[in-house]
Motif scaffolding. Structure first.
Motif, PDB file in Angstrom:
ATOM      1  N   HIS A 183      28.713  52.438  55.430  1.00  0.00           N
ATOM      2  CA  HIS A 183      27.567  51.548  55.218  1.00  0.00           C
ATOM      3  C   HIS A 183      27.838  50.694  53.976  1.00  0.00           C
ATOM      4  CE1 HIS A 183      24.685  53.894  57.924  1.00  0.00           C
ATOM      5  NE2 HIS A 183      25.802  54.609  57.919  1.00  0.00           N
ATOM      6  N   ASN A 184      28.994  50.064  53.959  1.00  0.00           N
ATOM      7  CA  ASN A 184      29.472  49.372  52.778  1.00  0.00           C
ATOM      8  C   ASN A 184      30.109  48.051  53.204  1.00  0.00           C
ATOM      9  OD1 ASN A 184      30.356  48.688  50.250  1.00  0.00           O
ATOM     10  ND2 ASN A 184      31.678  50.460  49.955  1.00  0.00           N
ATOM     11  N   PRO A 185      29.300  47.052  53.535  1.00  0.00           N
ATOM     12  CA  PRO A 185      29.860  45.791  54.033  1.00  0.00           C
ATOM     13  C   PRO A 185      30.642  45.046  52.963  1.00  0.00           C
ATOM     14  CG  PRO A 185      27.526  45.530  53.570  1.00  0.00           C
ATOM     15  CD  PRO A 185      27.836  46.999  53.393  1.00  0.00           C
ATOM     16  N   SER A 186      31.597  44.264  53.400  1.00  0.00           N
ATOM     17  CA  SER A 186      32.387  43.437  52.495  1.00  0.00           C
ATOM     18  C   SER A 186      31.891  41.999  52.583  1.00  0.00           C
ATOM     19  CB  SER A 186      33.872  43.510  52.857  1.00  0.00           C
ATOM     20  OG  SER A 186      34.630  42.625  52.077  1.00  0.00           O
ATOM     21  N   SER A 187      31.872  41.308  51.455  1.00  0.00           N
ATOM     22  CA  SER A 187      31.385  39.933  51.432  1.00  0.00           C
ATOM     23  C   SER A 187      32.511  38.910  51.584  1.00  0.00           C
ATOM     24  CB  SER A 187      30.626  39.667  50.123  1.00  0.00           C
ATOM     25  OG  SER A 187      31.478  39.850  49.004  1.00  0.00           O
ATOM     26  N   VAL A 188      33.753  39.396  51.697  1.00  0.00           N
ATOM     27  CA  VAL A 188      34.899  38.501  51.880  1.00  0.00           C
ATOM     28  C   VAL A 188      35.694  38.953  53.094  1.00  0.00           C
ATOM     29  CG1 VAL A 188      35.053  38.015  49.413  1.00  0.00           C
ATOM     30  CG2 VAL A 188      36.429  39.860  50.389  1.00  0.00           C
ATOM     31  N   ARG A 189      36.503  38.064  53.615  1.00  0.00           N
ATOM     32  CA  ARG A 189      37.369  38.436  54.737  1.00  0.00           C
ATOM     33  C   ARG A 189      38.543  39.262  54.210  1.00  0.00           C
ATOM     34  NH1 ARG A 189      37.842  32.961  58.524  1.00  0.00           N
ATOM     35  NH2 ARG A 189      35.623  32.882  59.100  1.00  0.00           N
ATOM     36  N   PRO A 190      38.699  40.484  54.691  1.00  0.00           N
ATOM     37  CA  PRO A 190      39.794  41.342  54.195  1.00  0.00           C
ATOM     38  C   PRO A 190      41.122  40.977  54.852  1.00  0.00           C
ATOM     39  CG  PRO A 190      38.512  42.513  55.829  1.00  0.00           C
ATOM     40  CD  PRO A 190      37.832  41.176  55.644  1.00  0.00           C
ATOM     41  N   VAL A 191      41.670  39.855  54.463  1.00  0.00           N
ATOM     42  CA  VAL A 191      42.859  39.307  55.115  1.00  0.00           C
ATOM     43  C   VAL A 191      44.043  40.263  55.024  1.00  0.00           C
ATOM     44  CG1 VAL A 191      44.535  37.421  55.065  1.00  0.00           C
ATOM     45  CG2 VAL A 191      42.105  36.939  54.753  1.00  0.00           C
ATOM     46  N   VAL A 192      44.249  40.873  53.855  1.00  0.00           N
ATOM     47  CA  VAL A 192      45.388  41.785  53.684  1.00  0.00           C
ATOM     48  C   VAL A 192      45.209  43.037  54.548  1.00  0.00           C
ATOM     49  CG1 VAL A 192      46.609  43.244  52.035  1.00  0.00           C
ATOM     50  CG2 VAL A 192      45.939  40.935  51.384  1.00  0.00           C
ATOM     51  N   THR A 193      44.008  43.559  54.577  1.00  0.00           N
ATOM     52  CA  THR A 193      43.745  44.728  55.420  1.00  0.00           C
ATOM     53  C   THR A 193      44.024  44.405  56.878  1.00  0.00           C
ATOM     54  OG1 THR A 193      42.069  45.570  53.892  1.00  0.00           O
ATOM     55  CG2 THR A 193      41.977  46.368  56.156  1.00  0.00           C
TER      56      THR A 193
END
Length: 240
Positions: A7-17
């Motif tokens: 339940h921990n959204p990211s506010s950026v696109r995780p491009v490396v992931t």
């Protein structure tokens, strides 16, 4: 028992992931089990502890992180990376996160080699590097909520646990496995998992201190520093 989401959204696109997941999938296709060419590449790029201790096939320290021994091995590792990687990438930045991931993987490999330096069993998988991601995640978000799917024979149920409970239990199981099986790990690199996890916590410490250290926890109460996701449960349908 394994996580299905946090339940921990990211506010950026995780491009490396996303890129790491794509590379791992591509390498699995390239080394497809049963393919003679694929098997040759797989064997050439795997990590052999006995070779490393004799200063041979050193490249395996890096290449083994992108190989997997089967579809479920790949799927399990990529699930963990998908769930936990984006949040650390957001906090660290893309370049630092990539360096963190690879360094954690190297430390994890070193831990497994130290446990069985003369083993000729090939070591493959991203789990050591991903264990580093878990260690860093635990330091930054100990009270983030994680949904866990528990399967027991034919029964299954989803539980929501704090990250420190889920990841603490996972680490305890790796330590237990490391101490109760022989150096080869019975096919599982327990010491790589444990070493990677600890390395991740140490490598994420500078980030934690930059965020304020204990004040960061006091400010966020160990939760994500932005609103957590809320998932709607599937309603029960009763027969009329």
């Amino acid at each position: 028992m394994f996580p299905i989401r946090d339940h921990n959204p990211s506010s950026v696109r995780p491009v490396v992931t996303w890129a790491l997941i794509a590379i791992n999938i591509a390498m699995y296709v390239l080394t497809w089990p049963g393919s003679e060419t694929g098997s040759t590449i797989w064997a050439y790029l795997a990590l052999y502890p006995v070779a490393i201790t004799h200063d041979q096939l050193i490249y395996g320290l890096l290449t083994h992180m992108f190989l997997h021994a089967g579809l479920m091995h790949l799927a399990g590792n990529m699930l963990f990376l998908w769930i936990f990687g984006d949040n650390l990438e957001e906090q660290m930045g893309r370049v630092r996160f990539l360096g963190f991931y690879l360094l954690a993987g190297l430390v994890a490999a070193g831990a497994q080699i130290a446990a069985a330096p003369l083993s000729d069993i090939p070591m493959v998988g991203a789990s050591g590097a991903i264990a580093g991601v878990l260690g860093g995640y635990l330091l930054m978000f100990p009270r983030a909520r994680v949904d866990i799917l528990v399967i027991f024979i034919i029964f299954f149920k989803v539980f929501t646990l704090p990250a420190w409970v889920m990841l603490g239990l996972w680490f305890a199981l790796q330590m237990l496995g490391g101490f109760t099986v022989d150096g080869s790990g019975g096919g599982v690199a327990y010491w790589a998992h444990a070493g990677g996890f600890l390395a991740g916590g140490v490598l994420a410490l500078p980030l934690f201190l930059r965020r304020g250290g204990p004040r960061f926890w006091a400010r966020t109460h160990g939760r994500p520093p932005h609103p957590q996701s809320h998932y709607t449960r599937i309603p029960r349908v009763t027969r009329r």
